[in-house]
Design a protein around this motif. Sequence first.
Motif, PDB file in Angstrom:
ATOM      1  N   VAL A  47      23.471  32.135  39.504  1.00  0.00           N
ATOM      2  CA  VAL A  47      24.142  33.102  38.632  1.00  0.00           C
ATOM      3  C   VAL A  47      25.291  33.667  39.443  1.00  0.00           C
ATOM      4  CG1 VAL A  47      23.908  35.271  37.384  1.00  0.00           C
ATOM      5  CG2 VAL A  47      22.000  33.676  37.458  1.00  0.00           C
ATOM      6  N   LEU A  48      26.472  33.698  38.872  1.00  0.00           N
ATOM      7  CA  LEU A  48      27.619  34.163  39.657  1.00  0.00           C
ATOM      8  C   LEU A  48      28.628  34.873  38.770  1.00  0.00           C
ATOM      9  CD1 LEU A  48      29.825  31.075  40.687  1.00  0.00           C
ATOM     10  CD2 LEU A  48      28.577  31.306  38.562  1.00  0.00           C
ATOM     11  N   GLY A  49      29.550  35.582  39.412  1.00  0.00           N
ATOM     12  CA  GLY A  49      30.590  36.284  38.678  1.00  0.00           C
ATOM     13  C   GLY A  49      31.504  37.053  39.611  1.00  0.00           C
ATOM     14  N   ARG A  50      32.462  37.736  39.000  1.00  0.00           N
ATOM     15  CA  ARG A  50      33.419  38.548  39.759  1.00  0.00           C
ATOM     16  C   ARG A  50      33.998  39.591  38.808  1.00  0.00           C
ATOM     17  NH1 ARG A  50      39.314  36.839  42.012  1.00  0.00           N
ATOM     18  NH2 ARG A  50      39.675  38.628  43.375  1.00  0.00           N
ATOM     19  N   ALA A  51      34.140  40.816  39.288  1.00  0.00           N
ATOM     20  CA  ALA A  51      34.685  41.884  38.450  1.00  0.00           C
ATOM     21  C   ALA A  51      35.711  42.672  39.250  1.00  0.00           C
ATOM     22  CB  ALA A  51      33.579  42.798  37.963  1.00  0.00           C
ATOM     23  N   VAL A  52      36.962  42.713  38.751  1.00  0.00           N
ATOM     24  CA  VAL A  52      38.040  43.499  39.360  1.00  0.00           C
ATOM     25  C   VAL A  52      38.723  44.279  38.230  1.00  0.00           C
ATOM     26  CG1 VAL A  52      40.193  43.451  40.663  1.00  0.00           C
ATOM     27  CG2 VAL A  52      38.387  41.771  41.164  1.00  0.00           C
TER      28      VAL A  52
END
Length: 563
Positions: free
Chosen positions: A258-263
């Motif tokens: 499970v992966l992601g990125r939040a900016v």
Amino acid sequence: MLRSAATLLVALLVGLAPLAGCSCADTAPGLADGGRRLDAGLEDGSDAALNLDASGPLLTGRVTCDDDDADPDACCVGSAEPTCCQGSGVRRLLDLTGCPDGAFADCAPFDQAVFGVVDPTVRDAALYLGDGVNLAGVALGPGYDPRGFNADLSARVVVPEALCDGCIDVAGVALLDRVPDGAERAPMRVALLANRAIGQAQLVIAGEEDYTFNLPTGTAELWLRTFIDGGVEIEITGERPTTYRIEIPLPERLVPVVLGRAVDPGPAGPIAVREAAFQTRPCDAPAALRPAEAPVLTSVEAPRLGRPSVVVHGGERLLFFASSGAIQVATSAPDGALGPASPALEPQANEQLSDPWVVADPAGLALYVRSDDPDLGARVLRVAAGDRVFDRDAATVELTAQDLGVDAIGAVTVFEDVARSAPRMVAHVLERSGQAAFWLLEPEPGGNGWRPVAPRIATANAGDLFAFDRDVIEGPAMIYAGGLYRLYYAGRRGTRWTIGAYVSPDLERFYPVGPVLAPRDEGYDAIAISAPAPFVTGGRVGLYYLASDGVRTSLSVAGPSGT
């Protein structure tokens, strides 16, 4: 036809007993260790006629998966059909219910690899992935072989309704070639990501966006499914569910994450992952057997290394093997590594011992071993043991060539007929016609010796010029696993050998699987694969076997597999 057996290389066999009256050493000719052969010296391209005589059992139970009444379970062994993958393998569930707010590491439900420069956090029982320079995430297990398992990877994500302007806010599921280090970009083989900046779901292949799909707001489930034929299916649930299928090359290992990125996700906050799951379904596919990168024993450590046999006894997995005319034993760790070897049975006077097969019975262990003596000839002995050292005084002669009316007898394998609760034996014989064959035997009434029963299991596949077992078969090794009898053996075409298998649901019908393990052209098993010794671990089958690079013989392990 269900089977789609992989094309494998074949190789020169090392270390099996002579049946053709040749003057033989202990391993195959041309190898530095010296050697012995089980064949009549046929060269590549020569004929090997069947020419059955009337002295042996002539019935055959050999059938194929083209038959109308073929057994589907048997036909799924060695098959690359995704529909053959059944049952339950590894299951990992990422459920954050009850986790306190804070670092994910404080509430990880199992040992998981976390990657990325910003650790994921938990808030309101949901996973939030950081704002590092690259995607961050959590691995749902150490990895799996997509050529030997079908697999389902899913995540339930909560997507805020409002799009974010100029933000980066993605989360979903992916299959990586490996877990990345530090700030390394995740090496994505395939990924399905919810992207709030565009309000779409993205399918990413080899690190590049390929397709976009409608993404429901609120809660959505993202699915990635892989199949052993190279197919990858995606599914996005919601008011208008979406499914899509692609074909990609499958490596030997993929890591589900499970992966992601939040900016700058805005006041609504980033996409949250509520839960995730990973499930495998094991397959008996040809590619499921994977040889170890290094052998567990070489002929430098054990000269004139010969056939192995594996048995579980007293809570330990014991590996017996022939070496320099004697039988040795060592403990076997779960990863295949061996402990120090010690003598299990020593030969007498001019005797040579080879081809051990060990079984556990209520009294302890029993060893079936081939004895070659200049005065007494070749015999199969049964020797009892309380533990791992056998009592030579308790040895009995179980079988000779004269007992069966054949020219010679080689290796045997003894196992239980589970339907009849009775022992059975498969013996490698050289018939009077000169044909090598496997015969199925049962105990004589009163327990004095063995007698043939129909069917004869197999002979060399002389009718197919390109079959890996066209000229000679030898080294039978039977095991019962997954509701099927699985007979592994070595086959030769010309001067090249490989390991193949038959499977049977009932010891009456035997289905050829084809080649299951072959040399890799370089390394310790560059030119030789032989002498299979199957074992079951975690419900799947692995193999010990002999290999050679042309200079030395090695004992190695492959698997576990269902093949």
